[in-house]
Design a protein around this motif. Structure first.
Motif, short mmCIF file in Angstrom:
data_model
loop_
_atom_site.label_atom_id
_atom_site.label_comp_id
_atom_site.label_asym_id
_atom_site.label_seq_id
_atom_site.Cartn_x
_atom_site.Cartn_y
_atom_site.Cartn_z
N CYS A 1 0.84 -1.20 0.00
CA CYS A 1 0.00 0.00 0.00
C CYS A 1 0.88 1.25 0.00
O CYS A 1 1.87 1.33 0.73
CB CYS A 1 -0.91 -0.02 1.22
N HIS B 1 0.06 4.06 1.11
CA HIS B 1 -0.23 4.93 2.26
C HIS B 1 0.84 4.73 3.33
O HIS B 1 1.71 5.58 3.49
CB HIS B 1 -1.64 4.64 2.81
N ARG B 2 0.81 3.59 3.99
CA ARG B 2 1.83 3.34 5.03
C ARG B 2 2.47 1.97 4.90
O ARG B 2 3.05 1.46 5.86
CB ARG B 2 1.22 3.53 6.42
N GLY B 3 2.30 1.34 3.76
CA GLY B 3 3.09 0.14 3.49
C GLY B 3 2.54 -1.19 3.92
O GLY B 3 3.29 -2.16 4.01
N CYS B 4 1.25 -1.29 4.20
CA CYS B 4 0.68 -2.60 4.53
C CYS B 4 0.57 -3.47 3.27
O CYS B 4 0.46 -2.94 2.17
CB CYS B 4 -0.71 -2.44 5.14
N CYS C 1 -6.66 -2.50 1.09
CA CYS C 1 -5.71 -2.45 2.20
C CYS C 1 -6.43 -2.76 3.51
O CYS C 1 -7.41 -2.08 3.86
CB CYS C 1 -5.05 -1.08 2.28
N CYS D 1 -5.35 -2.21 6.43
CA CYS D 1 -4.96 -1.31 7.52
C CYS D 1 -5.88 -0.10 7.66
O CYS D 1 -6.41 0.17 8.73
CB CYS D 1 -3.51 -0.87 7.33
N HIS D 2 -6.07 0.64 6.56
CA HIS D 2 -6.89 1.85 6.65
C HIS D 2 -7.90 1.97 5.52
O HIS D 2 -8.51 3.02 5.34
CB HIS D 2 -6.01 3.10 6.69
N GLY D 3 -8.02 0.94 4.70
CA GLY D 3 -9.12 0.90 3.73
C GLY D 3 -8.86 1.45 2.34
O GLY D 3 -9.81 1.56 1.56
N SER D 4 -7.65 1.78 1.99
CA SER D 4 -7.40 2.24 0.62
C SER D 4 -7.73 1.12 -0.36
O SER D 4 -7.60 -0.07 -0.04
CB SER D 4 -5.94 2.66 0.43
N PRO E 1 -7.19 6.42 2.29
CA PRO E 1 -6.30 7.58 2.46
C PRO E 1 -5.02 7.58 1.60
O PRO E 1 -4.33 8.59 1.57
CB PRO E 1 -5.94 7.54 3.94
S1 FES Z 1 -1.47 1.44 4.92
FE1 FES Z 1 -2.95 1.06 3.39
S2 FES Z 1 -4.50 2.51 3.75
FE2 FES Z 1 -3.03 2.89 5.26
#
Ligand code: FES
Length: 146
Positions: free
Chosen positions: A91, A93-96, A107, A109-112, A124
């Motif tokens: 991802c 965003h923050r790498g999940c 994702c 983690c935060h739904g992207s 996000p």
């Molecule tokens: S790490 Fe994927 S949406 Fe935040």
């Protein structure tokens, strides 16, 4: 436990297990394709997109590969006939690590969400996925991973 309740529970399990097994089979498991390396290219045979289910050849919409040195798998999606997009399942965003299914990447983690071509659908995250150049011939898909 009463005998009647015991028999009822056994019947539920007896019916439930085959149903669960068929549902799991119809969902299709993630498939990791075999790759080879040649002159800096990662090669995936197009035949890896085919599987045999109940004596029928079925086309997989995507396959996953792992590449030495990359912490995340790459997903190769056939977005149109003989057009393949290889996206890193990280991802932006923050790498999940992303989930694959339903024609998109999501994702946990935060739904992207991202399209099968790696384009951003929903934040996000603010950027598309990292994709890799691909070429094909009649037999193989060639990935340029740098
Ligand atoms: S790490 Fe994927 S949406 Fe935040």
């Amino acid at each position: 436990m009463e005998r009647r309740i015991f028999i009822k529970k056994c019947c539920q399990v007896g019916i439930g297990l085959p149903l669960a097994a068929s549902l799991l089979q119809s969902c299709g498991a993630l498939y990791y394709a075999t790759t080879t390396q040649d002159a800096g290219k990662t090669i995936v045979a197009k035949s890896e997109f085919w599987e045999v289910r109940k004596n029928k050849k079925v086309r997989r919409p995507f396959v996953l590969i792992t590449v030495e040195g990359l912490a995340f798998p790459i997903c190769i999606y056939e977005t149109q006939e003989d057009n393949y997009v290889a996206s890193l399942l990280k991802c932006t965003h923050r790498g999940c690590e992303l989930n694959v299914g339903g024609g998109i990447y999501s994702c946990p983690c935060h739904g992207s969400e991202f399209s099968a071509s790696g384009g951003l659908l929903q934040g996000p995250a603010e950027r598309d996925l990292k994709t890799f150049k691909t070429e094909t011939d009649h037999e193989n898909i060639y990935l340029y991973i740098s």
